[in-house]
Design a protein around this motif. Sequence first.
Motif, PDB file in Angstrom:
ATOM      1  N   GLU A 219       0.815  -1.211   0.000  1.00 53.04           N
ATOM      2  CA  GLU A 219       0.000   0.000   0.000  1.00 53.04           C
ATOM      3  C   GLU A 219       0.851   1.265   0.000  1.00 53.04           C
ATOM      4  N   THR A 220       1.996   1.219   0.660  1.00 56.82           N
ATOM      5  CA  THR A 220       2.810   2.429   0.821  1.00 56.82           C
ATOM      6  C   THR A 220       3.981   2.517  -0.144  1.00 56.82           C
ATOM      7  N   GLY A 221       4.282   1.436  -0.831  1.00 57.60           N
ATOM      8  CA  GLY A 221       5.445   1.424  -1.704  1.00 57.60           C
ATOM      9  C   GLY A 221       6.746   1.138  -0.984  1.00 57.60           C
ATOM     10  N   ALA A 222       6.662   0.813   0.296  1.00 59.57           N
ATOM     11  CA  ALA A 222       7.869   0.449   1.052  1.00 59.57           C
ATOM     12  C   ALA A 222       8.317  -0.963   0.675  1.00 59.57           C
ATOM     13  N   THR A 223       9.572  -1.236   0.897  1.00 64.14           N
ATOM     14  CA  THR A 223      10.097  -2.579   0.664  1.00 64.14           C
ATOM     15  C   THR A 223      10.163  -3.336   1.989  1.00 64.14           C
ATOM     16  N   ILE A 224      10.309  -4.653   1.897  1.00 60.48           N
ATOM     17  CA  ILE A 224      10.568  -5.466   3.088  1.00 60.48           C
ATOM     18  C   ILE A 224      12.075  -5.433   3.317  1.00 60.48           C
ATOM     19  N   GLY A 225      12.489  -4.789   4.415  1.00 61.76           N
ATOM     20  CA  GLY A 225      13.910  -4.559   4.649  1.00 61.76           C
ATOM     21  C   GLY A 225      14.661  -5.742   5.208  1.00 61.76           C
ATOM     22  N   GLY A 226      13.954  -6.770   5.645  1.00 57.95           N
ATOM     23  CA  GLY A 226      14.607  -7.930   6.222  1.00 57.95           C
ATOM     24  C   GLY A 226      13.794  -8.483   7.378  1.00 57.95           C
ATOM     25  N   THR A 227      14.345  -9.485   8.024  1.00 56.52           N
ATOM     26  CA  THR A 227      13.686 -10.151   9.144  1.00 56.52           C
ATOM     27  C   THR A 227      14.408  -9.817  10.437  1.00 56.52           C
ATOM     28  N   LEU A 228      13.654  -9.367  11.436  1.00 55.52           N
ATOM     29  CA  LEU A 228      14.187  -9.092  12.766  1.00 55.52           C
ATOM     30  C   LEU A 228      13.787 -10.214  13.723  1.00 55.52           C
ATOM     31  N   TYR A 229      14.539 -10.335  14.795  1.00 50.91           N
ATOM     32  CA  TYR A 229      14.320 -11.375  15.797  1.00 50.91           C
ATOM     33  C   TYR A 229      13.965 -10.703  17.124  1.00 50.91           C
ATOM     34  N   PRO A 230      12.674 -10.605  17.445  1.00 52.77           N
ATOM     35  CA  PRO A 230      12.272  -9.888  18.655  1.00 52.77           C
ATOM     36  C   PRO A 230      12.319 -10.721  19.931  1.00 52.77           C
ATOM     37  N   GLY A 231      11.942 -12.007  19.861  1.00 57.91           N
ATOM     38  CA  GLY A 231      11.810 -12.769  21.091  1.00 57.91           C
ATOM     39  C   GLY A 231      12.126 -14.242  20.962  1.00 57.91           C
ATOM     40  N   ALA A 232      12.789 -14.634  19.899  1.00 55.17           N
ATOM     41  CA  ALA A 232      13.179 -16.029  19.710  1.00 55.17           C
ATOM     42  C   ALA A 232      14.415 -16.078  18.843  1.00 55.17           C
ATOM     43  N   LEU A 233      15.336 -16.945  19.186  1.00 53.67           N
ATOM     44  CA  LEU A 233      16.536 -17.123  18.388  1.00 53.67           C
ATOM     45  C   LEU A 233      16.209 -17.887  17.113  1.00 53.67           C
ATOM     46  N   SER A 234      17.131 -17.880  16.184  1.00 55.26           N
ATOM     47  CA  SER A 234      17.009 -18.724  15.001  1.00 55.26           C
ATOM     48  C   SER A 234      17.537 -20.116  15.334  1.00 55.26           C
ATOM     49  N   GLY A 235      17.393 -21.025  14.389  1.00 53.84           N
ATOM     50  CA  GLY A 235      18.047 -22.316  14.528  1.00 53.84           C
ATOM     51  C   GLY A 235      19.552 -22.161  14.405  1.00 53.84           C
ATOM     52  N   PRO A 236      20.305 -23.230  14.634  1.00 57.68           N
ATOM     53  CA  PRO A 236      21.773 -23.137  14.625  1.00 57.68           C
ATOM     54  C   PRO A 236      22.353 -22.681  13.301  1.00 57.68           C
ATOM     55  N   ASP A 237      21.642 -22.895  12.198  1.00 60.84           N
ATOM     56  CA  ASP A 237      22.141 -22.492  10.887  1.00 60.84           C
ATOM     57  C   ASP A 237      21.617 -21.123  10.458  1.00 60.84           C
ATOM     58  N   GLY A 238      20.823 -20.481  11.305  1.00 60.88           N
ATOM     59  CA  GLY A 238      20.264 -19.181  10.978  1.00 60.88           C
ATOM     60  C   GLY A 238      21.187 -18.051  11.399  1.00 60.88           C
ATOM     61  N   PRO A 239      20.733 -16.795  11.241  1.00 61.68           N
ATOM     62  CA  PRO A 239      21.586 -15.649  11.539  1.00 61.68           C
ATOM     63  C   PRO A 239      21.619 -15.250  13.000  1.00 61.68           C
TER      64      PRO A 239
ATOM     65  N   ASN B 187      19.986  -7.746  14.424  1.00 58.60           N
ATOM     66  CA  ASN B 187      18.894  -6.789  14.243  1.00 58.60           C
ATOM     67  C   ASN B 187      19.380  -5.408  13.787  1.00 58.60           C
ATOM     68  N   PRO B 188      20.321  -4.764  14.489  1.00 57.39           N
ATOM     69  CA  PRO B 188      20.769  -3.451  14.015  1.00 57.39           C
ATOM     70  C   PRO B 188      21.528  -3.515  12.690  1.00 57.39           C
ATOM     71  N   THR B 189      22.232  -4.616  12.457  1.00 51.26           N
ATOM     72  CA  THR B 189      22.926  -4.770  11.175  1.00 51.26           C
ATOM     73  C   THR B 189      21.922  -4.813  10.027  1.00 51.26           C
ATOM     74  N   THR B 190      20.823  -5.529  10.241  1.00 59.25           N
ATOM     75  CA  THR B 190      19.767  -5.603   9.232  1.00 59.25           C
ATOM     76  C   THR B 190      19.134  -4.232   9.002  1.00 59.25           C
ATOM     77  N   LEU B 191      18.893  -3.494  10.083  1.00 58.24           N
ATOM     78  CA  LEU B 191      18.325  -2.148   9.958  1.00 58.24           C
ATOM     79  C   LEU B 191      19.271  -1.240   9.164  1.00 58.24           C
ATOM     80  N   ALA B 192      20.542  -1.306   9.504  1.00 55.84           N
ATOM     81  CA  ALA B 192      21.518  -0.428   8.853  1.00 55.84           C
ATOM     82  C   ALA B 192      21.647  -0.747   7.364  1.00 55.84           C
ATOM     83  N   GLN B 193      21.625  -2.014   7.021  1.00 60.29           N
ATOM     84  CA  GLN B 193      21.742  -2.405   5.608  1.00 60.29           C
ATOM     85  C   GLN B 193      20.567  -1.899   4.781  1.00 60.29           C
ATOM     86  N   ALA B 194      19.373  -1.881   5.383  1.00 57.59           N
ATOM     87  CA  ALA B 194      18.179  -1.465   4.642  1.00 57.59           C
ATOM     88  C   ALA B 194      17.946   0.042   4.668  1.00 57.59           C
ATOM     89  N   LEU B 195      18.375   0.695   5.751  1.00 56.51           N
ATOM     90  CA  LEU B 195      18.031   2.104   5.944  1.00 56.51           C
ATOM     91  C   LEU B 195      19.218   3.058   5.843  1.00 56.51           C
TER      92      LEU B 195
END
Length: 344
Positions: free
Chosen positions: A303-323, A334-342
């Motif tokens: 609706e806004t024309g924004a892109t999906i900047g990435g996935t953040l992890y608010p309250g659960a870790l990823s699996g061992p092979d995740g980020p 999380n901040p690295t993902t924000l910085a890369q997108a913004l």
Amino acid sequence: MQSRRTLLKSATALVAALSLAAPAIAETNEPLAVVATFSILGDMVERIGGDHVAVTTLVGPDGDAHVYQPTPAAARAVSEAEVLVVNGLDFEGWLDRLIDASDFNGARVVAAEAVEPIAYEDDHEEHTEAESHDHDDHDHEEAVEAATHDHDDHHDHHAEAGHDHHHHGAFDPHAWQSLENAVVYVDTITAALAQADPDNAGTFYQNRASYVAEIEALDAEIREIVADLPASRRTIVTSHDAFQYFGRDYGLTFLAPQGLSTDSEASAQEVARLIEEIREHNISAVFVENIADSRLLEQIADETGATIGGTLYPGALSGPDGPAPTYLDMMRHNPTTLAQALGS
């Protein structure tokens, strides 16, 4: 010759006696049985306890503690635990039922007990249907209705599956999103493990010291990452309201269509208001979460024309092979993902 045979018999008897005694000695050195309610706490306990703890995590990697439903296996694990580590601040709405079902009689440790929590006023449910009609003249009404309809379907699925709608209390429970609070968590957990297993207290406190040093170093690293974000790109949209501690610590503003829980409802008015803010602040990217349904954010992005900047992890870790397989990895991701997108 006779004396040598006597000595051999005595030595053989001694070895046999020691071998029989070995299992009893090993039993006294068994690791402390600890249950942690979700993956972030489980990782903290493992870092502090090391080989001296055996950790069972109830809500594992990529699991949503907001909508978790305890199982018989979870009740058995809690019943056998010597230490139960929980977040507190009304985060685990299912905890009391689980403890009652398990007949737990160990030590219950509230990791967030000593933090200074952020007060929270949830206005996501205060708007009446009449108020929502004020937005009928917006040209994005159909998109809003489609987005909230898809989101309602997601909640209906939870209801059919037997999930309770859990609403947090007066404070934001996501206190681990502050590294300053993480030190408080670590201190509380360390003291509890030392009390439960005093023979290994020295090791626990040594592990605590190295862990805290890593936390403090990461805090400095994140401040450098965030410092490069332009002032015009410090308003961030995520799926649910889980990053207020992080925003407070690093000078960022977080907006979300959902409240403190992924199981809270996002009204049409709230979505419309968020769309207006995205346009007003020229927000170019929104961020989905590993534990939240992404459809609502995808609709808002369309609706806004924004892109999906990435996935953040608010309250659960990823699996061992995740980020984000560890708490520190998560807080760096999380901040690295924000910085890369913004940042550009």
